[in-house]
Design an enzyme around this catalytic site. Structure first.
Site, mmCIF file in Angstrom:
data_model
loop_
_atom_site.group_PDB
_atom_site.id
_atom_site.type_symbol
_atom_site.label_atom_id
_atom_site.label_comp_id
_atom_site.label_asym_id
_atom_site.label_seq_id
_atom_site.Cartn_x
_atom_site.Cartn_y
_atom_site.Cartn_z
ATOM 1 N N ARG A 114 0.886 -1.182 0.000
ATOM 2 C CA ARG A 114 0.000 0.000 0.000
ATOM 3 C C ARG A 114 0.911 1.215 0.000
ATOM 4 O O ARG A 114 1.721 1.388 0.918
ATOM 5 C CB ARG A 114 -0.911 0.001 1.230
ATOM 6 N N HIS A 141 -7.214 0.758 -6.650
ATOM 7 C CA HIS A 141 -7.464 -0.075 -5.459
ATOM 8 C C HIS A 141 -8.178 -1.359 -5.901
ATOM 9 O O HIS A 141 -9.343 -1.596 -5.574
ATOM 10 C CB HIS A 141 -8.310 0.716 -4.454
ATOM 11 N N GLN A 144 -10.051 -3.881 -3.351
ATOM 12 C CA GLN A 144 -11.354 -3.395 -2.899
ATOM 13 C C GLN A 144 -12.409 -3.678 -3.957
ATOM 14 O O GLN A 144 -13.523 -4.124 -3.655
ATOM 15 C CB GLN A 144 -11.273 -1.884 -2.629
ATOM 16 N N ASP A 236 -17.022 7.730 -1.952
ATOM 17 C CA ASP A 236 -15.763 7.601 -1.205
ATOM 18 C C ASP A 236 -15.455 8.969 -0.593
ATOM 19 O O ASP A 236 -16.062 9.982 -0.967
ATOM 20 C CB ASP A 236 -14.653 7.156 -2.176
ATOM 21 N N CYS A 276 -16.225 2.080 0.211
ATOM 22 C CA CYS A 276 -15.076 1.233 0.553
ATOM 23 C C CYS A 276 -14.706 1.351 2.025
ATOM 24 O O CYS A 276 -14.065 0.459 2.570
ATOM 25 C CB CYS A 276 -13.890 1.598 -0.328
ATOM 26 N N ARG A 304 -13.670 -8.367 1.469
ATOM 27 C CA ARG A 304 -12.225 -8.154 1.282
ATOM 28 C C ARG A 304 -11.483 -9.437 1.672
ATOM 29 O O ARG A 304 -10.542 -9.851 1.002
ATOM 30 C CB ARG A 304 -11.737 -6.983 2.163
HETATM 31 N N1 NVA Z 1 -9.765 6.860 -1.785
HETATM 32 C C1 NVA Z 1 -9.448 6.419 -0.439
HETATM 33 C C2 NVA Z 1 -9.704 4.947 -0.298
HETATM 34 C C3 NVA Z 1 -9.439 4.394 1.071
HETATM 35 C C4 NVA Z 1 -9.670 2.934 1.165
HETATM 36 C C5 NVA Z 1 -7.994 6.749 -0.136
HETATM 37 O O1 NVA Z 1 -7.140 6.535 -1.005
HETATM 38 O O2 NVA Z 1 -7.718 7.231 0.964
HETATM 39 N N1 CP Z 2 -11.240 0.100 2.202
HETATM 40 C C1 CP Z 2 -9.979 0.007 2.655
HETATM 41 O O1 CP Z 2 -9.033 -0.275 1.908
HETATM 42 O O2 CP Z 2 -9.862 0.213 3.982
HETATM 43 P P1 CP Z 2 -8.516 0.391 4.834
HETATM 44 O O3 CP Z 2 -7.917 1.704 4.436
HETATM 45 O O4 CP Z 2 -8.969 0.344 6.253
HETATM 46 O O5 CP Z 2 -7.585 -0.745 4.496
#
Ligand code: NVA
Ligand code: CP
Length: 317
Positions: A114, A141, A144, A236, A276, A304
């Site tokens: 990540r 992502h 997800q 989101d 998400c 997930r």
């Molecule tokens: N768009 C959000 C998704 C989090 C799971 C982010 O990147 O923070």
């Molecule tokens: N939706 C998602 O990826 O959540 P986290 O940021 O908690 O991993």
């Protein structure tokens, strides 16, 4: 060899950087496997194809769902998961990605990362000799979105021909939902404020992919138009990880883009509300909608686990 066995062979050892890496059949195979692994787990059946294997989980950003579902999923498959926070490994002190990738490949059977820039995921995949899974980048992502399409499939019994509306920031979620929808024949309409549209290259690529499945990819500034007759409404956060300092400017830009009781009236009455998570009630979604009867947010979160188990079993098995 059956088609499923052939797909299993095809997926072994592969990376997942974004869903465009995979064919429609490979994605469908993963969704079916996720549903099967979910059934096994609910029945208490032990399934451990990854006994003795180890996956490393590199996190440069926070996480609740991704971390816990990968750790638990790996454990259930018989594998061991190592949580590697950027602050605790040499990557955080400037060790280059290519060295990190080659070193970790000598110990591990798979790596999830990540990160911020998508090029980090690409570099890791380029230099690692084990499968690399994108656990979220600024661009995409895919894990997800596998769970999300699994959720829609379970709820609606099909995917092809359905309409998903995404309201809000043209971010990593918007991109992966578009690519995944295009691959699976789901029409995707994105409504974003001016200046926050999805990446034009990703839109173009999704439309190219959609030619083969008949999916329609629409980008608009009108939430009402996007939501019209939708089977699923997705939103989101307005400020993703890495963009927190823009929160105030974004609150102003996105103020007409809240998914609330008024907006959802334009969708089908049995629409699914999706997010998400983490969510900000009163910003991108009203509390009434996210906590209402059409909301499937916790099924998405649960899936997930099952979708990533399918992914790990397929790539690392
Ligand atoms: N768009 C959000 C998704 C989090 C799971 C982010 O990147 O923070
Ligand atoms: N939706 C998602 O990826 O959540 P986290 O940021 O908690 O991993």
């Amino acid at each position: 060899m059956t088609q499923a066995e052939q797909l299993q062979v095809n997926l072994k050892g592969r990376d997942l950087l974004e869903l465009d890496d995979y064919t429609t059949e490979e994605i469908q195979y993963l969704l079916d496997l996720a549903i099967e692994l979910k059934r096994k787990q609910k029945n208490g059946e032990v399934y451990q194809p990854l006994k003795g294997k180890t996956i490393g989980l590199i996190f440069e950003k926070s996480s609740t769902r991704t971390r816990v579902s990968f750790e638990v999923g790996a454990f259930q498959l018989g594998a061991h998961a190592l949580f590697l926070s950027k602050n605790d490994i040499q990557l955080g002190r400037g060790e280059i990605i290519s060295d990190t990738a080659q070193v970790l490949s000598r110990y591990l059977d798979g790596i999830m990362i990540r990160t911020f820039g998508h090029h980090n995921v690409e570099d890791l995949a380029k230099y690692a000799s084990v499968p690399v899974i994108n656990g979220l980048s600024d661009l995409a992502h895919p894990c997800q979105v596998l769970a999300d399409y699994q959720t829609i499939l379970e709820q609606k019994g099909k995917l092809k021909g359905l309409k998903l509306a995404y309201i809000g920031d043209g971010n990593n979620m918007a991109h992966s939902l578009m690519i995944g929808g295009a691959k699976l024949g789901v029409h995707v309409s994105i409504a974003s404020p001016e200046g926050y549209e999805p990446d034009a290259e990703v839109v173009k690529q999704s439309r190219e992919i959609a030619k083969a499945t008949g999916a329609e990819i629409v980008v608009t500034h009108s939430p009402q138009e996007a939501v019209k007759d939708a089977d699923a409404i997705y939103t989101d956060v307005w400020a993703s990880m890495g963009f927190e300092e823009e929160q105030k400017i974004r609150e102003a830009a996105f103020k007409d883009y809240q998914v609330d009781e008024e907006l959802v009236k334009h969708a089908k009455s049995d629409y699914l509300f999706m997010h998400c998570l983490p969510a900000h009630r009163g910003e991108e979604v009203s509390a009434g909608v996210i906590d209402g009867k059409n909301s499937v947010i916790f099924d998405q979160a649960e899936n997930r686990l099952h979708a990533q188990k399918a992914l790990m079993a397929a790539l690392m098995g």
